[in-house]
Scaffold this motif. Structure first.
Motif, PDB file in Angstrom:
ATOM      1  N   PHE A  11     -25.115 -55.611  55.753  1.00 54.43           N
ATOM      2  CA  PHE A  11     -25.680 -56.927  56.045  1.00 54.43           C
ATOM      3  C   PHE A  11     -27.206 -56.913  56.038  1.00 54.43           C
ATOM      4  N   LYS A  12     -27.805 -55.735  56.195  1.00 55.98           N
ATOM      5  CA  LYS A  12     -29.267 -55.645  56.073  1.00 55.98           C
ATOM      6  C   LYS A  12     -29.705 -55.544  54.628  1.00 55.98           C
ATOM      7  N   SER A  13     -28.924 -54.822  53.820  1.00 53.63           N
ATOM      8  CA  SER A  13     -29.305 -54.620  52.414  1.00 53.63           C
ATOM      9  C   SER A  13     -28.921 -55.812  51.542  1.00 53.63           C
ATOM     10  N   ALA A  14     -27.807 -56.494  51.852  1.00 52.71           N
ATOM     11  CA  ALA A  14     -27.356 -57.627  51.038  1.00 52.71           C
ATOM     12  C   ALA A  14     -28.013 -58.901  51.551  1.00 52.71           C
TER      13      ALA A  14
ATOM     14  N   ASP B 208     -24.487 -48.394  41.989  1.00 48.10           N
ATOM     15  CA  ASP B 208     -25.896 -48.439  41.575  1.00 48.10           C
ATOM     16  C   ASP B 208     -26.170 -49.565  40.593  1.00 48.10           C
ATOM     17  N   ASN B 209     -25.153 -49.983  39.846  1.00 47.65           N
ATOM     18  CA  ASN B 209     -25.332 -51.043  38.862  1.00 47.65           C
ATOM     19  C   ASN B 209     -25.395 -52.400  39.572  1.00 47.65           C
ATOM     20  N   GLU B 210     -26.443 -53.174  39.249  1.00 44.09           N
ATOM     21  CA  GLU B 210     -26.646 -54.448  39.935  1.00 44.09           C
ATOM     22  C   GLU B 210     -25.553 -55.463  39.616  1.00 44.09           C
ATOM     23  N   ASN B 211     -25.089 -55.494  38.376  1.00 46.93           N
ATOM     24  CA  ASN B 211     -24.041 -56.457  38.007  1.00 46.93           C
ATOM     25  C   ASN B 211     -22.748 -56.185  38.755  1.00 46.93           C
ATOM     26  N   ARG B 212     -22.382 -54.894  38.828  1.00 46.69           N
ATOM     27  CA  ARG B 212     -21.151 -54.568  39.538  1.00 46.69           C
ATOM     28  C   ARG B 212     -21.318 -54.756  41.047  1.00 46.69           C
ATOM     29  N   LYS B 213     -22.533 -54.501  41.550  1.00 45.40           N
ATOM     30  CA  LYS B 213     -22.785 -54.755  42.968  1.00 45.40           C
ATOM     31  C   LYS B 213     -22.630 -56.250  43.293  1.00 45.40           C
ATOM     32  N   TYR B 214     -23.100 -57.083  42.383  1.00 41.81           N
ATOM     33  CA  TYR B 214     -22.968 -58.530  42.619  1.00 41.81           C
ATOM     34  C   TYR B 214     -21.506 -58.964  42.571  1.00 41.81           C
TER      35      TYR B 214
END
Length: 401
Positions: free
Chosen positions: A189-192, A108-114
């Motif tokens: 691939f749709k969400s990223a 859920d965290n954007e930094n860790r997702k990146y």
């Protein structure tokens, strides 16, 4: 074992001892770099060699020095001279990509997702480069095996093993293509929606397409090489049988070679035709132009220079001196009979055999080759090799009756 405290320290040691490391890397395929030779390279400074051993850059093997495996693999991969085709690295990248995609979708965290997205992009880049290198290494190994491997059975086995490697690479390329095409991970691939990720995927697809085309050509090459090996081995075996029958004076009685040659009307068996140009006497007497042409040719071929024949010296004492040259030959038949009466291998047998005079290692090696070529049907040729004085030889034993 010591470890490097920084990249600066690592690069400093590698740069300072670059001459020694370069020479050891050049001789990486043969265990022939001695500790004494390394001392000469570093100006007899034992601390430099000891430091490389402590940091595990070098490894001691008796009185020889070798590069450690991790540095050897690093140099071979960077310089693209590695011969070992590692298909598992592509599979590991695929598993790593799938795991990071799973973490990305659950995070859920954007930094860790990146950070997961960055790992996925790096793994995709690495997969493309690894696939291309694997195909290049595969093609190079096929060429080297076919041109340099002397043993027919080993050559055939290596080519079949490389064909299995080719099939493994092809399967992994298809799995990678299915992954980046979104068939397995459509949600990711749709969400990223990342522009850099799309560029990486487009480049990876182009690399996979190039690898797939090259693998098709490699498959054709392997099939051609194996078929050529089968033809060459059959031809060589037939020639050996004919030579054996000829040496035993049984070629005509045990084969139909006479009938085959009589029915074969190939041009190579025909005598070379000659077409002489003969002019009739009547034409020479009546045609003045032909007579003039003959005179011109005769004048051109005639030379006015007089060749003076050299006279021999009156003293013939030098020719009357009796010079005798003694040539000592090895009785191969006698050596063969002595070898067949024992049980030792041919190479070791020749090293201890009494020839009646002192033979060097090279001369005994020549006798080894002569016996193998002339009496190979009486010997048992194994598939094992050994090395003596930097010379690799085949283990040959008397054939059991």
């Amino acid at each position: 074992m010591r470890t490097f405290s920084s990249i600066k320290e690592l690069l400093a040691i590698l740069s300072r001892e670059q001459r020694l490391l370069s020479e050891i890397f050049e001789k990486r395929k043969t265990l022939s770099y001695t500790y004494d030779h390394a001392l000469e390279v570093v100006d007899f400074d034992t601390d430099k060699i000891q430091r490389l051993l402590e940091y595990s850059v070098l490894r001691a093997n008796g009185s020889y020095l070798e590069l450690d495996d991790q540095y050897l693999q690093f140099f071979e991969q960077v310089l693209e001279v590695n011969e070992e085709i590692n298909v598992s690295s592509i599979n590991e990248n695929l598993q790593g990509i799938k795991q990071n995609i799973l973490y990305y979708l659950k995070e859920d965290n954007e930094n860790r997702k990146y950070s997961y997205l960055r790992l996925i992009k790096n793994a995709l880049r690495k997969t493309g480069v690894t696939a291309i290198r694997s195909v290049v290494d595969l093609k190079r190994n096929i060429d080297i095996t076919f041109k340099n491997e002397p043993n027919y059975k080993v050559k055939k086995a290596k080519l079949e093993h490389l064909d299995i490697k080719r099939n493994d690479i092809y399967i992994l390329i298809n799995l990678t293509d299915n992954l980046v095409s979104g068939e397995e991970e459509q949600t990711f691939f749709k969400s990223a929606a990342d522009e850099e990720l799309q560029r990486v995927i487009v480049k990876l697809k182009l690399q996979l397409k190039e690898c797939r085309h090259n693998l098709i050509e490699i498959e054709k090459q392997i099939i051609e090489f194996i078929n050529r090996l089968k033809y060459q081995s059959g031809l060589v075996e037939k020639i050996r049988q004919i030579k054996y029958l000829k040496d035993q004076f049984e070629l005509k009685s045990k084969t139909n070679i006479v009938e085959v040659l009589q029915t074969d009307h190939a041009l190579v068996y025909e005598p070379k035709p000659a077409y002489p140009l003969k002019l009739s006497m009547e034409q020479l007497q009546n045609d003045g132009e032909i007579l003039e042409i003959i005179r011109k040719v005769l004048n051109r071929s005639r030379s006015d220079a007089k060749v003076k024949q050299p006279l021999a010296d009156h003293s013939l004492e030098g020719y009357l001196e009796a010079d005798t040259q003694v040539i000592v030959q090895v009785n191969l038949e006698e050596v063969k009979n002595s070898f067949l009466a024992g049980s030792n291998n041919l190479f070791d047998f020749l090293q201890t055999y009494d020839f009646g005079r002192v033979l060097s290692f090279e001369e005994r090696l020549t006798v080894y080759c002569q016996l193998t070529s002339q009496y190979d049907l009486l010997f048992e040729l194994t598939e094992k090799y050994q090395i003596s004085e930097e010379t690799e030889y085949l283990l040959i034993y008397p054939k059991s009756i």
